[in-house]
Structure formats: C-alpha cells, structure tokens
Enzyme design. Structure first.
Site, PDB file in Angstrom:
ATOM      1  N   ALA A   1     -17.412   1.684  -6.863  1.00  0.00           N
ATOM      2  CA  ALA A   1     -18.613   1.163  -7.500  1.00  0.00           C
ATOM      3  C   ALA A   1     -19.228   0.006  -6.721  1.00  0.00           C
ATOM      4  O   ALA A   1     -20.418  -0.286  -6.886  1.00  0.00           O
ATOM      5  CB  ALA A   1     -18.295   0.716  -8.923  1.00  0.00           C
TER       6      ALA A   1
ATOM      7  N   GLY B   1     -18.132   1.854  -0.424  1.00  0.00           N
ATOM      8  CA  GLY B   1     -17.614   3.164  -0.063  1.00  0.00           C
ATOM      9  C   GLY B   1     -16.973   3.082   1.305  1.00  0.00           C
ATOM     10  O   GLY B   1     -17.218   2.147   2.064  1.00  0.00           O
TER      11      GLY B   1
ATOM     12  N   GLY C   1      -7.432  -2.361  -5.077  1.00  0.00           N
ATOM     13  CA  GLY C   1      -7.770  -3.671  -4.534  1.00  0.00           C
ATOM     14  C   GLY C   1      -7.170  -4.829  -5.297  1.00  0.00           C
ATOM     15  O   GLY C   1      -6.835  -5.869  -4.724  1.00  0.00           O
TER      16      GLY C   1
ATOM     17  N   HIS D   1     -11.829  12.274  -9.238  1.00  0.00           N
ATOM     18  CA  HIS D   1     -11.938  10.993  -9.929  1.00  0.00           C
ATOM     19  C   HIS D   1     -11.012  10.034  -9.202  1.00  0.00           C
ATOM     20  O   HIS D   1      -9.814  10.293  -9.058  1.00  0.00           O
ATOM     21  CB  HIS D   1     -11.530  11.120 -11.399  1.00  0.00           C
ATOM     22  CG  HIS D   1     -11.714   9.844 -12.172  1.00  0.00           C
ATOM     23  ND1 HIS D   1     -11.162   9.641 -13.403  1.00  0.00           N
ATOM     24  CD2 HIS D   1     -12.384   8.710 -11.871  1.00  0.00           C
ATOM     25  CE1 HIS D   1     -11.468   8.437 -13.845  1.00  0.00           C
ATOM     26  NE2 HIS D   1     -12.214   7.853 -12.915  1.00  0.00           N
ATOM     27  N   ASP D   2     -11.547   8.920  -8.736  1.00  0.00           N
ATOM     28  CA  ASP D   2     -10.755   8.033  -7.879  1.00  0.00           C
ATOM     29  C   ASP D   2      -9.446   7.604  -8.529  1.00  0.00           C
ATOM     30  O   ASP D   2      -8.430   7.432  -7.840  1.00  0.00           O
ATOM     31  CB  ASP D   2     -11.570   6.824  -7.414  1.00  0.00           C
ATOM     32  CG  ASP D   2     -12.297   6.089  -8.532  1.00  0.00           C
ATOM     33  OD1 ASP D   2     -12.006   6.334  -9.719  1.00  0.00           O
ATOM     34  OD2 ASP D   2     -13.173   5.269  -8.212  1.00  0.00           O
ATOM     35  N   THR D   3      -9.432   7.473  -9.848  1.00  0.00           N
ATOM     36  CA  THR D   3      -8.179   7.094 -10.507  1.00  0.00           C
ATOM     37  C   THR D   3      -7.144   8.211 -10.414  1.00  0.00           C
ATOM     38  O   THR D   3      -5.947   7.947 -10.274  1.00  0.00           O
ATOM     39  CB  THR D   3      -8.424   6.727 -11.973  1.00  0.00           C
ATOM     40  OG1 THR D   3      -9.456   5.752 -12.052  1.00  0.00           O
ATOM     41  CG2 THR D   3      -7.167   6.162 -12.607  1.00  0.00           C
TER      42      THR D   3
END
Length: 432
Positions: free
Chosen positions: A11, A14, A367, A209-211
């Site tokens: 978000a 990238g 992160g 989905h990144d998760t």
C-alpha cells in the site's frame, strides 16, 4: 535453479524481487523499488495502477533472466474492464470514504466468513457507478497478471477477501453474486497454477493476497503459532484447516480468508503501521530517531481500529484528540506502539479462544519485524516469545510457491517454513 521474479505491491511501496531456491535455502534480492500511494482524481481517492505497471515492467527488465513471475498485492480493490478488455477507470482506493455508510448485514458471515469491513469488494460494488458498463472485474494482482499475459483469472486467496466466495466450498457464492452482471467474476485459480506468459516467461499464480504469501514464509517450527503480518496493516491470527463461523467469531470481527494449500487464515485486521506512516508524513520526520526517544517515553493507549484513523490526514492530531491530551512526538510514537501491541495481544487471545488452537510463539513478519520496540512490546503484552523476521516474508512466500510449482523445491507448508528458518536471520524477543 533458474531465478524467479516476485512482483510485490504494498500500500505504500511496490518492488520487484529476484529469488532463488537452491541447496535447501531461499535467497531474495530486491532489484527495483518504487513508491505507491493514493492519488486524488475525479473526486475519489484512487490507485495509479498504470504508473505502477510501468514500474513493474522496469523491475522485470532489471531482474534479468527468470524462469517464472508471480504477482501479489493488497486485497479487496479491483479494476473493471469493458467489453474490449480496456480498464474503465483507475481503481478506487479502499480508504476512499464512498462506503462509509455501509452497515453489517445478517447472514453474510455464515456464508463468506469475513469480518465486517465497509471497504470489502462486495460493498464497494454496491456504490460502483461503472458497474453497468463493466464486462469483468479483476482484483489488483489479477489485473497486473492480465496486462502481462492477456489471460484473465481470479486467484483464490485474494478472491476470498471480496466477500463473494462461499468459505465452505471455496467457490463464488451463487447467493452473494446473483445481483452482479453475468460473467463479471472470472474463473478461479489457485497458488501454483499457470497464469499465462510474459515475453515467453511463465507467469505463475501465487498467494496473490500479500498476507497469504507472507504466511507461507512464517518460519514456524511448530503448528502452535500465531502470526502478525505487520506492515501498513497488522494481520493477526492463526492458521486453521477449517473456518470458524460461529456467532461469537462474527461478533469478535474475525475473518476466515483462504490460504495456500487449502488452509484458512483466521485473523483480525488491526490498523497497523499506517498510523506511524501518517504521523511521519505529517511531521516530515524520520522514524529511527523517534523510536529511540519513544523507548523511554510514556504514551497513552487508544483503539487503533477506530474508524477515525482510517483515512489519510493529520494522524497526530487525531491520536491526541482520542487520548484527550497534547503529546510530544516521541509520546505519540510510543502511544501508537503500545496501542498496537495491546491490539495484537487482544487478537491473539481471541483467536485462541474462538478457534481452540493453542499458541506457544508469535511470529512477526513483514516490515514491522524490523521495529524492535514494537516486537518487544508485543512480547510483553502477549506474555509469549516473539520471533521477528523475515522482513521480506511476502516476497519469500511468493518465490517459494513459484519454485514449488516449477519443481525446484518440494514439500508441505511446514517443510517450506523450515527452509525459511534455515535461510533467514531471525530475532527472538522474550516477554518481560
């Protein structure tokens, strides 16, 4: 093994990452990073997806020769295509206030298993003015994949965040999609499925989905773990083999999202480092000096999931109003971290109670695993050891799914996680 390229859209930024799995280890190298953020256009908060796509192409060229490409991103947002396959308009950002009046509805949870979020795709579609002109909907990573390959599909893990999937069957729900235009939703793909090719390079569906990709790379040595995928959002939960659809689970605002290999990501969304990002943007300040001062500061706690903190703007002022006092910058930072640590604890306690799964260790990936103070405060709040890392979990999970699909590595999720634990530096925090 031939390297693979992981396109990872977050978000706030990238990147394109080059990854290799060989000798029982995984290694990743960031080859291109670019900023991302909302833009105001046509009276709405939107994503500049065309600009992001240009950066993706730059990153893929910089990645050099690769044997596969995989794409992941944030959830729920989408692009609409017309009958000729052209994008009807820049995708609307989920922080746009257009769904602010949406209220929870009876009966949805028993079908889709999702926590109520007014910006879920199904609710965005109810206020979507372009819907009558749309031929097909593609979620953000599927749209990028379509632009690369010309082939359309809906990757399963991200599709489960739309609110339109029946969580029991893993398919589009006839009852929840009956009012949508026929053909709007494409056929489902699953992690590891082929998704076309770009300049002769195969594109592979990953946990888009990144998760979902991040959870693949949790370096757990036991199945009795909780995870916190900590970035702009904190996704806090446990991994299950079946959804929890009780009324108590719905009331606790827990979600049942699809994971890789048929797992369920049973989790709660917590506002996450968005709070700090917006504070730093307001102050035009760097985080590290403030973290050093915050370690000795006294803050106040607040509910990070209060809707007042969802949109962009002057975050420090909103936090001070919520807490009812003026604060120095280090005190605001400490308030954010204390509040996030308590929200992490509450989610983990509730996940255990509602699912019946006992937790022995908390893994912080993404992160936020670099934020030592947040990790220590989370360990203190939970009364459990916290293992921090890898920070690149999303890209690593993306790479591992591609590598497994190509036959460069074999194994279950547990075996892939063992490989991550051997390959990546981890930091352990014990509760004080």
């Amino acid at each position: 093994m031939t390297a693979v390229a992981a396109v990872d859209l977050g978000a706030s930024s990238g990147r394109v990452v080059r990854g290799v799995v060989t000798g029982g280890r995984v290694a990743v190298e960031e080859v291109h990073r670019f900023p991302n953020g909302p833009v105001h256009c046509g009276g709405r908060l939107r994503w500049d997806l065309r600009g992001l796509y240009r950066e993706i192409l730059t990153g893929l060229r910089l990645a050099g020769e690769v044997g596969s490409i995989g794409v992941d991103s944030w959830a729920v947002d989408y692009g609409l295509l017309d009958a000729s396959g052209e994008l009807l308009g820049d995708p609307v950002h989920h922080r746009d206030p257009r769904t602010g009046d949406i209220k929870p509805e009876e009966g949805l949870y028993e079908v889709n298993g999702l926590q109520f979020q007014p910006f879920n795709t199904m609710f965005q579609l109810r206020v979507e003015p372009l819907l009558p002109r749309a031929s097909q909907l593609l979620l953000i990573p599927d749209l990028v994949s379509y632009w690369l390959t010309g082939e359309r599909g809906a990757e399963y893990t991200n599709a489960t965040t739309t609110g339109l999937i029946d969580v029991r069957t893993g398919r589009w729900s006839p009852s929840l999609t009956r009012d949508l235009p026929p053909g709007l939703l494409p056929e489902l793909r699953h992690p590891g499925d082929p998704a076309g090719s770009w300049n002769g390079v195969p594109v592979t569906a990953v946990g888009s989905h990144d998760t979902a990709s991040a959870v693949v790379a949790v370096p757990a040595g036991t199945d009795r773990f909780a995870y916190i995928s900590c970035g702009t959002w904190s996704l806090v939960g446990v991994e299950l083999t079946a959804p929890v659809l009780t009324g108590e689970s719905r009331a606790a605002n827990f979600t049942n999202e699809g994971g890789v290999d048929g797992t369920i990501r049973y989790l709660r969304n917590v506002m996450g480092l968005w709070l700090l990002q917006e504070c730093l943007r307001t102050w035009d300040a760097e985080l590290d000096p403030l973290l050093r001062e915050a370690s000795n500061a006294t803050g106040s706690t607040f509910d990070p999931n209060d809707p007042v903190f969802l949109p962009p703007g002057d975050m420090p002022a909103r936090i001070e109003r919520w807490c009812g006092r003026s604060m120095t910058r280090p005190e605001v930072v400490r308030s954010v971290l204390d509040s996030l640590a308590l929200a992490h604890r509450d989610a983990i306690v509730d996940a255990q109670r509602l699912s019946g799964k006992e937790v022995e260790v908390v893994h912080v990936v993404g992160g936020g695993s670099r934020n030592a103070l947040l990790c220590q405060l989370t360990a203190d709040a939970c009364g459990l050891p916290v293992v921090a890392g890898p920070a690149e979990a999303t890209a690593i999970g993306n790479v591992l799914v591609q590598a497994r699909a190509a036959g460069a590595v074999e194994g279950t999720l547990a075996e892939l996680r063992e490989l991550v634990g051997r390959s990546q530096p981890l930091q352990r925090y014990l509760p004080r």
